[in-house]
Scaffold this motif. Structure first.
Motif, mmCIF file in Angstrom:
data_model
loop_
_atom_site.group_PDB
_atom_site.id
_atom_site.type_symbol
_atom_site.label_atom_id
_atom_site.label_comp_id
_atom_site.label_asym_id
_atom_site.label_seq_id
_atom_site.Cartn_x
_atom_site.Cartn_y
_atom_site.Cartn_z
ATOM 1 N N ILE A 173 3.011 2.669 1.949
ATOM 2 C CA ILE A 173 3.038 3.548 3.101
ATOM 3 C C ILE A 173 4.471 3.712 3.579
ATOM 4 C CG2 ILE A 173 2.165 3.881 5.433
ATOM 5 C CD1 ILE A 173 -0.112 2.050 4.715
ATOM 6 N N ARG A 226 -1.080 7.835 2.878
ATOM 7 C CA ARG A 226 -0.233 7.892 4.068
ATOM 8 C C ARG A 226 -0.898 7.364 5.326
ATOM 9 N NH1 ARG A 226 1.100 11.460 0.788
ATOM 10 N NH2 ARG A 226 -0.690 12.785 1.190
ATOM 11 N N GLN A 227 -2.011 6.690 5.199
ATOM 12 C CA GLN A 227 -2.587 6.069 6.392
ATOM 13 C C GLN A 227 -2.825 4.609 6.095
ATOM 14 O OE1 GLN A 227 -6.062 7.935 7.965
ATOM 15 N NE2 GLN A 227 -5.211 9.953 7.622
ATOM 16 N N ARG A 228 -3.062 3.867 7.150
ATOM 17 C CA ARG A 228 -3.314 2.445 6.924
ATOM 18 C C ARG A 228 -4.641 2.262 6.205
ATOM 19 N NH1 ARG A 228 -0.856 -1.246 10.596
ATOM 20 N NH2 ARG A 228 -2.732 -2.476 10.374
ATOM 21 N N PRO A 229 -4.711 1.339 5.299
ATOM 22 C CA PRO A 229 -5.994 1.109 4.626
ATOM 23 C C PRO A 229 -6.977 0.420 5.556
ATOM 24 C CG PRO A 229 -4.336 -0.426 3.830
ATOM 25 C CD PRO A 229 -3.630 0.505 4.749
ATOM 26 N N ARG A 255 20.730 -1.565 48.493
ATOM 27 C CA ARG A 255 21.465 -1.210 47.285
ATOM 28 C C ARG A 255 21.458 0.293 47.067
ATOM 29 N NH1 ARG A 255 19.450 -2.659 41.297
ATOM 30 N NH2 ARG A 255 18.106 -0.910 41.776
ATOM 31 N N ASP A 256 20.337 0.915 47.344
ATOM 32 C CA ASP A 256 20.258 2.356 47.115
ATOM 33 C C ASP A 256 21.132 3.119 48.071
ATOM 34 O OD1 ASP A 256 16.764 2.429 46.198
ATOM 35 O OD2 ASP A 256 18.596 2.194 45.018
ATOM 36 N N LEU A 314 29.055 4.598 46.374
ATOM 37 C CA LEU A 314 29.976 4.057 45.384
ATOM 38 C C LEU A 314 31.376 4.578 45.650
ATOM 39 C CD1 LEU A 314 27.639 4.494 42.384
ATOM 40 C CD2 LEU A 314 28.254 2.395 43.524
ATOM 41 N N PRO A 315 32.396 3.864 45.199
ATOM 42 C CA PRO A 315 33.756 4.236 45.593
ATOM 43 C C PRO A 315 34.184 5.638 45.171
ATOM 44 C CG PRO A 315 33.759 2.475 43.984
ATOM 45 C CD PRO A 315 32.378 2.605 44.475
ATOM 46 N N PHE A 316 33.716 6.107 43.991
ATOM 47 C CA PHE A 316 34.187 7.427 43.562
ATOM 48 C C PHE A 316 33.162 8.504 43.788
ATOM 49 C CE2 PHE A 316 38.160 6.182 42.142
ATOM 50 C CZ PHE A 316 38.058 4.953 41.532
ATOM 51 N N SER A 359 7.178 5.123 0.915
ATOM 52 C CA SER A 359 7.168 6.574 0.732
ATOM 53 C C SER A 359 7.781 7.254 1.943
ATOM 54 C CB SER A 359 5.743 7.087 0.500
ATOM 55 O OG SER A 359 4.955 6.879 1.638
ATOM 56 N N ALA A 409 29.414 3.631 38.572
ATOM 57 C CA ALA A 409 30.438 3.504 39.593
ATOM 58 C C ALA A 409 31.784 4.014 39.117
ATOM 59 C CB ALA A 409 30.566 2.047 40.013
ATOM 60 N N TRP A 410 31.843 4.495 37.923
ATOM 61 C CA TRP A 410 33.131 4.950 37.403
ATOM 62 C C TRP A 410 33.296 6.446 37.637
ATOM 63 C CZ3 TRP A 410 35.817 0.852 36.096
ATOM 64 C CH2 TRP A 410 35.123 -0.287 35.708
ATOM 65 N N LEU A 470 3.615 -5.306 -8.434
ATOM 66 C CA LEU A 470 2.696 -5.233 -9.557
ATOM 67 C C LEU A 470 3.302 -5.741 -10.855
ATOM 68 C CD1 LEU A 470 1.100 -1.706 -9.120
ATOM 69 C CD2 LEU A 470 0.097 -3.889 -8.560
ATOM 70 N N ARG A 481 -8.205 3.305 0.819
ATOM 71 C CA ARG A 481 -6.800 3.658 0.981
ATOM 72 C C ARG A 481 -6.685 5.148 1.136
ATOM 73 N NH1 ARG A 481 -2.909 0.827 -3.048
ATOM 74 N NH2 ARG A 481 -3.983 -1.103 -3.426
ATOM 75 N N TYR A 522 0.816 -1.209 0.000
ATOM 76 C CA TYR A 522 0.000 0.000 0.000
ATOM 77 C C TYR A 522 0.848 1.256 0.000
ATOM 78 C CZ TYR A 522 -3.685 -3.277 0.990
ATOM 79 O OH TYR A 522 -4.539 -4.326 0.913
ATOM 80 N N LYS A 573 23.115 4.280 38.208
ATOM 81 C CA LYS A 573 24.232 4.828 38.959
ATOM 82 C C LYS A 573 25.501 4.289 38.351
ATOM 83 C CE LYS A 573 22.224 5.078 43.525
ATOM 84 N NZ LYS A 573 22.511 4.697 44.895
ATOM 85 N N ILE A 632 0.234 -5.419 6.643
ATOM 86 C CA ILE A 632 -1.155 -4.962 6.576
ATOM 87 C C ILE A 632 -1.920 -5.833 5.610
ATOM 88 C CG2 ILE A 632 -2.615 -3.033 5.967
ATOM 89 C CD1 ILE A 632 -0.310 -1.233 6.504
ATOM 90 N N LEU A 644 23.902 2.274 49.254
ATOM 91 C CA LEU A 644 25.331 1.990 49.101
ATOM 92 C C LEU A 644 26.017 3.185 48.470
ATOM 93 C CD1 LEU A 644 27.215 -0.437 49.432
ATOM 94 C CD2 LEU A 644 26.764 -0.971 47.066
ATOM 95 N N SER A 654 -4.041 -0.016 -7.469
ATOM 96 C CA SER A 654 -3.076 0.876 -6.830
ATOM 97 C C SER A 654 -3.433 2.334 -7.062
ATOM 98 C CB SER A 654 -1.676 0.593 -7.352
ATOM 99 O OG SER A 654 -1.601 0.879 -8.715
ATOM 100 N N LEU A 669 31.801 12.277 37.310
ATOM 101 C CA LEU A 669 32.316 13.543 37.786
ATOM 102 C C LEU A 669 32.792 14.425 36.666
ATOM 103 C CD1 LEU A 669 34.345 12.175 40.765
ATOM 104 C CD2 LEU A 669 32.147 13.317 40.816
ATOM 105 N N LEU A 712 -12.497 -1.454 0.716
ATOM 106 C CA LEU A 712 -11.100 -1.236 1.080
ATOM 107 C C LEU A 712 -10.774 0.214 0.775
ATOM 108 C CD1 LEU A 712 -8.524 -2.780 1.913
ATOM 109 C CD2 LEU A 712 -7.969 -2.870 -0.467
#
Lengths: 387, 300
Positions: A93, B191-194, B250-251, B255-257, A96, A161-162, A307, B188, A91, A159, A331, B253, B166, A166, B186
């Motif tokens: 779509i 630019r939209q679905r048929p 976990r939250d 981090l080292p840097f 184009s 860790a590297w 076609l 058409r 069709y 988060k 479709i 914690l 077509s 910074l 049908l």
């Protein structure tokens, strides 16, 4: 093959190269100290055209197709001087949409456009191009799309860790012309000032042919002859083939031909199996490729191959094009309701990738690709059901 | 849906077959446009004018502009009444119309035109006729053009049918079950679905359209009951989910840097001597205390 001068042979090209480099700041490397005078400069300078880049594999000059995902599948982009053939879906779509991405990329990169169509006025086609996403909006659009699918509990900033956390954030200048491959928002139209600032030529077949014209039968359909003459004129007059030595910056001509082979072009290849003009289309493609190879241009053609009645013609057309991409949309077919394919709107088949100045071609390993038209983006993904 | 067929404009293909004829639907749509006040042109090629006008009352018959190509298609009698150029010339003349307002052009039938004219010329002319409203050259709004084409799908191969499909904005395929006609529409949009819908209808003797509900279809059992999607995280040897306490841990914690203010102060504060650790070293008998000659092989 259209080659780009890499080292300044004569003073003329060096002069234009300096002008190019100083006008558009394409790299972020700044030269310290006073720049050496242009005439005495002996270092080789790359003549860079906006919107292009050399391929990492063989140095071929590439342009973007407008979809970075498709560029990656094609090995970096579309080579200058080649034809990208898109086999339309039923069709028309999605094909184009790819056509419009290609043209929009040309406007954003500053290339000259040539739009040829037999069913739509080229000015109307240009009005409907998608709007480009600039850098600061780009990430926001992506996040919006991605967050729509995520559950709230996973919506946590990662988060790191590297030490990178910074580091100060790099400011990317939103200069769209220095990038290769942009993203577009299909829900918005391209701003009018971009279209007016761009240079484009349109070829609308009903205007060029008067209806009462008596056409004598010849080997090429009349519409194709007019189109080839038009393309040749533009290439010659604007100097894309190097015939008029260009004092101004070199540029790429992007040619887009819509619905080639449909009956509206006067070609009966879609109507009968063995018609009068059964070789018209193949001759057109042959001449077109000759024109493209000797000029700085790239072409996209959409063709309704579903076609075409004579399957041998499809094989000839595939051989005469460089890159062939087939789109198959779900479709109306039984795959639309198949739960296996519910994530996708269709499949993309990369049918051919060329071997340009090379013994091997850049085929990607993945053959099963699906596409999906999200609200604003056209995405291509590996078809997970085939794994 | 069938009654809003004409709202869209463009080319409407009515595909009929031997079992389900489409001329009565064509006449019903023509009657509807005439009653709406549109200008109606008929290109009659397959049946005679009397037969086409039969069943319409005089009010409608006066509104129809009939171009007769049935009686004398090749203009042998040279009466001068027939339009020059045959049906193609008539269509092209309609491309260049000067009056505004919506127009309906009914082609009876498109199959006849396909068999007598080259397919590409016909496609180009139909495209030019049906797309007039999209290119207003002088700025004045031109009314919509509806082109209704009756196509006998059994007469043509897949090539011309595909080409015309077509081009068409809407395709109506006639079918049905015993005693009930249905139309599969049908649509058409560019630019939209048929969209694809089926509408049951019947045509009354005065060619007005009667939309109906379909015949009762016994509910079919769904083939293949939907298999529930397998949860891949069901039987794993590791834990993919976090409990709330684990998530909180976990939250919280650091981090080292990641420098928080406490950490920074702890590093910058001068070290109290009693807090530092000492190393106590007892030199062994074999240990060499001469740092300059650790291997003891220099002969000085």
């Amino acid at each position: 093959m259209a080659a780009v001068a890499t080292c300044g042979g004569d003073a003329g090209s060096v002069g234009s190269a300096v002008a190019t480099a100083s006008k558009s700041n394409v790299t972020s490397f700044q030269r310290r100290g006073p720049r050496a005078s242009g005439t005495n400069d002996s270092s080789p300078r790359l003549v860079s055209i906006t919107g292009t880049r050399p391929s990492v594999r063989n140095g071929q000059l590439l342009v973007s197709t407008g979809l970075p995902a498709l560029d990656q599948l094609l090995g970096g982009g579309l080579a200058v001087g080649t034809v990208l053939l898109i086999e339309e879906d039923k069709y028309n779509i999605y094909s184009s949409l790819l056509f419009k991405y290609f043209l929009a990329e040309g406007i954003v990169s500053g290339h000259t456009l040539l739009v040829a169509s037999a069913n739509e006025d080229p000015a109307n086609i240009l009005q409907e191009l998608p709007a480009p996403l600039l850098d600061d909006n780009c990430k926001k659009e992506f996040d919006e799309d991605v967050y729509n699918h995520k559950t709230p509990e996973s919506n946590i900033k990662m988060k790191i860790a590297w030490r990178y956390q910074l580091l100060p954030k790099m400011e990317i200048r939103p200069v769209s012309s220095s990038r290769f491959g942009h993203y577009y928002d299909t829900s918005k139209r391209i701003p009018q000032e971009l279209i007016e600032a761009s240079k484009w030529h349109g070829f609308f077949l009903p205007e060029k042919i008067s209806s009462t014209l008596k056409v004598e039968p010849c080997s090429l359909t009349y519409g194709y002859i007019k189109l080839l003459q038009f393309i040749q004129n533009i290439i010659y007059e604007e100097g894309f083939d190097g015939s008029n030595p260009q004092k101004k910056q070199k540029n790429i001509l992007r040619i887009g031909i819509q619905n080639l082979g449909s009956p509206l072009w006067g070609d009966d290849i879609c109507c009968t199996e063995n018609g009068d003009s059964s070789h018209s289309l193949t001759k057109f493609l042959y001449v077109l490729r000759g024109l493209l190879r000797t000029s700085l241009s790239a072409c996209i053609i959409t063709m309704p191959t579903h076609l075409i009645q004579n399957k041998a013609v499809i094989a000839h057309v595939t051989n005469l094009s460089d890159i062939v991409v087939g789109l198959e949309s779900f479709i109306g077919s039984e795959r639309e309701t198949n739960p296996l394919y519910k994530d996708y709107h269709g499949l993309i088949h990369i049918r051919q990738i060329p071997r340009l100045n090379n013994l091997v071609c850049d085929e990607s390993d993945v053959k099963d690709l699906g596409f999906k038209l999200k609200r604003k983006l056209f995405t291509i993904e590996v078809d997970s059901t085939s794994l | 849906m069938l009654d809003s067929l004409l709202a869209l404009g463009g080319l409407v293909l009515l595909r009929d077959s031997v079992e389900w004829e489409g001329r009565s639907l064509l006449k019903a749509l023509v009657k509807k446009s005439a009653l709406c006040g549109e200008q109606v042109h008929i290109l009659g090629c397959e049946v005679s004018e009397e037969e086409f006008r039969e069943g319409f009352d005089s009010q409608i018959n006066n509104r129809l502009v009939y171009h007769d190509f049935f009686r004398d298609p090749l203009n042998w009698s040279k009466t001068g009444e027939a339009l020059p150029g045959g049906p193609l010339g008539a269509l092209r003349a309609m491309c260049k119309r000067t009056d505004l307002g919506p127009v309906t052009i009914a082609l009876d039938s498109l199959s006849w035109l396909l068999l007598h004219l080259p397919c590409t010329t016909l496609c180009q002319t139909l495209h030019a006729v049906s797309h007039q409203d999209s290119c207003p050259g002088d700025g004045s709004p031109v009314g919509k053009v509806h082109v209704l084409g009756l196509l006998h799908e059994e007469l043509h191969g897949p090539g011309p049918m595909g080409a015309l499909s077509s081009l068409a904005q809407t395709e109506v395929t006639l079918g049905g079950t015993v005693g009930q006609a249905s139309a599969r529409i049908l649509c058409r949009r560019p630019r939209q679905r048929p969209t694809d819908q089926t509408q049951w209808f019947s045509i009354l003797p005065d060619f007005s359209l009667d939309l109906q509900e379909g015949p009762s279809i016994e509910s079919q059992p769904h083939s293949d009951p939907h298999i529930s999607p397998v949860d891949p995280t069901a039987h794993l040897t590791f834990n993919l989910h976090l409990s709330r306490k684990e998530r909180e841990a976990r939250d919280s914690l650091t981090l080292p840097f990641q420098f928080s203010s406490e950490k920074q102060e702890a590093l910058l504060r001068p070290r109290p001597s009693q807090a530092t650790s000492h190393i106590f070293y007892e030199p062994d008998a074999y240990d060499d205390l001469d740092q300059e000659d650790p291997d003891d092989d220099l002969d000085i």
